[in-house]
Design a protein around this motif. Structure first.
Motif, short mmCIF file in Angstrom:
data_model
loop_
_atom_site.label_atom_id
_atom_site.label_comp_id
_atom_site.label_asym_id
_atom_site.label_seq_id
_atom_site.Cartn_x
_atom_site.Cartn_y
_atom_site.Cartn_z
N ASP A 200 0.85 -1.19 0.00
CA ASP A 200 0.00 0.00 0.00
C ASP A 200 0.89 1.25 0.00
OD1 ASP A 200 -2.22 -1.56 0.06
OD2 ASP A 200 -3.00 -0.82 1.96
N VAL A 201 0.52 2.23 -0.80
CA VAL A 201 1.32 3.44 -0.94
C VAL A 201 0.82 4.52 0.01
CG1 VAL A 201 2.19 5.17 -2.56
CG2 VAL A 201 1.72 2.85 -3.35
N LEU A 202 1.76 5.23 0.64
CA LEU A 202 1.44 6.30 1.59
C LEU A 202 2.28 7.53 1.27
CD1 LEU A 202 1.73 4.16 4.84
CD2 LEU A 202 -0.42 4.93 3.87
N TRP A 203 1.80 8.69 1.67
CA TRP A 203 2.63 9.88 1.62
C TRP A 203 3.46 9.97 2.89
CZ3 TRP A 203 3.27 11.77 -2.90
CH2 TRP A 203 2.23 11.88 -3.81
N VAL A 204 4.73 10.31 2.74
CA VAL A 204 5.64 10.45 3.88
C VAL A 204 6.27 11.83 3.81
CG1 VAL A 204 7.72 9.55 5.01
CG2 VAL A 204 6.11 7.97 3.91
N VAL A 205 6.32 12.51 4.95
CA VAL A 205 7.00 13.81 5.03
C VAL A 205 8.27 13.63 5.85
CG1 VAL A 205 5.06 15.34 4.62
CG2 VAL A 205 5.36 14.39 6.90
N VAL A 206 9.37 14.18 5.32
CA VAL A 206 10.71 13.91 5.86
C VAL A 206 11.39 15.23 6.23
CG1 VAL A 206 12.91 12.77 5.41
CG2 VAL A 206 10.83 11.93 4.29
N SER A 209 16.81 18.26 7.09
CA SER A 209 18.13 18.19 7.72
C SER A 209 18.39 16.86 8.40
CB SER A 209 18.27 19.31 8.75
OG SER A 209 17.26 19.20 9.76
N ALA A 210 17.36 16.02 8.52
CA ALA A 210 17.51 14.71 9.17
C ALA A 210 16.62 13.71 8.45
CB ALA A 210 17.14 14.80 10.65
N PRO A 211 17.04 13.23 7.28
CA PRO A 211 16.16 12.39 6.45
C PRO A 211 15.73 11.08 7.09
CG PRO A 211 18.43 12.42 5.61
CD PRO A 211 18.34 13.49 6.65
N ALA A 212 16.40 10.67 8.18
CA ALA A 212 15.95 9.46 8.88
C ALA A 212 14.72 9.73 9.73
CB ALA A 212 17.07 8.90 9.75
N GLU A 213 14.37 11.01 9.92
CA GLU A 213 13.20 11.39 10.71
C GLU A 213 12.03 11.64 9.77
OE1 GLU A 213 13.08 11.26 13.86
OE2 GLU A 213 15.19 11.13 14.38
N SER A 214 10.99 10.85 9.89
CA SER A 214 9.84 10.96 8.99
C SER A 214 8.57 10.63 9.72
CB SER A 214 10.02 10.01 7.79
OG SER A 214 9.92 8.66 8.23
N THR A 215 7.45 10.94 9.09
CA THR A 215 6.16 10.51 9.59
C THR A 215 5.19 10.43 8.41
OG1 THR A 215 4.48 10.88 11.31
CG2 THR A 215 5.21 12.80 10.08
N ILE A 216 4.13 9.70 8.60
CA ILE A 216 3.13 9.52 7.54
C ILE A 216 2.20 10.73 7.50
CG2 ILE A 216 1.15 8.11 6.84
CD1 ILE A 216 2.60 5.70 8.05
N TRP A 217 1.83 11.16 6.31
CA TRP A 217 0.84 12.23 6.12
C TRP A 217 -0.38 11.67 5.41
CZ3 TRP A 217 0.47 17.56 7.16
CH2 TRP A 217 -0.62 18.19 6.54
N PRO A 218 -1.60 11.93 5.93
CA PRO A 218 -1.91 12.48 7.26
C PRO A 218 -1.48 11.47 8.34
CG PRO A 218 -3.81 12.54 5.78
CD PRO A 218 -2.83 11.64 5.14
#
Length: 221
Positions: A200-206, A209-218
């Motif tokens: 399943d495809v999701l949007w991720v916001v990254v 300055s720290a590309p290892a830090e992300s969360t799913i949007w929404p």
């Protein structure tokens, strides 16, 4: 009212979730882009911003806070996140920092309520700081993170946590950057997310300055 995994019904017509074209009910494919429609039972999801339950097959915005809801399971990520900086629904920042932040809440209780002792503040202050830093990273990603597509890797029951004998689920995902692919995960208590599957495809916001830090949007609650 029935709905579709690759489209939904609005005002007696089918709406394609891929291109937004309107069509008559009963059709199996979008007449504009050709995407297939699949029948889906009515589905309630919890808003990741405020926690209110919504019939996701009938709306794509929360009826309470107005924030966008997560996409239906089935592979399509829904509308692309707006350009940064993004406005977050009212009250969400306080929920992330305090009311839905286990480490911060425990840290505040240990530090403030037991300030007359020595051991509890020594335990509570690091928890408080840890919770606040985690919350700030999430808020920074949601407000200022650059957008990329992610893919669900797995949805597994997390038996290491329990509230009222109920366990949450961990959604593991990966997301692409120009030179490499990274992974992230999010914990959810909303059973509707068990319908998601690998691929399943999701949007991720990254965070830039720290590309290892992300969360799913929404966000998924």
């Amino acid at each position: 009212m029935s709905a579709r995994a690759d489209g939904f019904m609005a005002y007696g017509r089918a709406v394609c979730a891929y291109c937004g074209a309107l069509g008559p009910l009963g059709q199996t494919h979008c007449s504009v882009c050709g995407a297939a429609f699949r029948l889906l039972e009515p589905m309630a999801v919890e808003c990741g911003w405020c926690g209110i339950s919504n019939r996701r097959d009938q709306t794509d915005e929360c009826s309470s806070c107005g924030g966008p809801l997560t996409a239906l399971p089935g592979g399509h990520p829904g509308p692309r996140p707006p350009d940064a900086p993004r406005a977050l629904p009212p009250g969400y920042e306080n929920r992330v920092k305090y009311f839905r932040n286990v480490f911060a809440m425990l840290g505040m209780i240990f530090t403030v309520c037991f300030c007359w002792t020595l051991i509890f503040p020594l335990i509570g202050l690091p928890l408080w700081i840890r919770g606040q830093r985690k919350a700030q990273r999430q808020l920074t990603a949601l407000r200022y993170g650059f957008v990329t597509r992610g893919r669900v890797l797995s949805v597994t029951l997390d038996e290491s946590q329990s509230i009222n004998r109920q366990h949450p689920w961990t959604i593991a995902y990966e997301y692409d950057l120009p030179s490499f692919t990274l992974r992230g995960e999010v914990t959810t208590w909303d059973r509707a997310n068990t319908r998601r599957s690998a691929g399943d495809v999701l949007w991720v916001v990254v965070i830039p300055s720290a590309p290892a830090e992300s969360t799913i949007w929404p966000p998924i609650r």
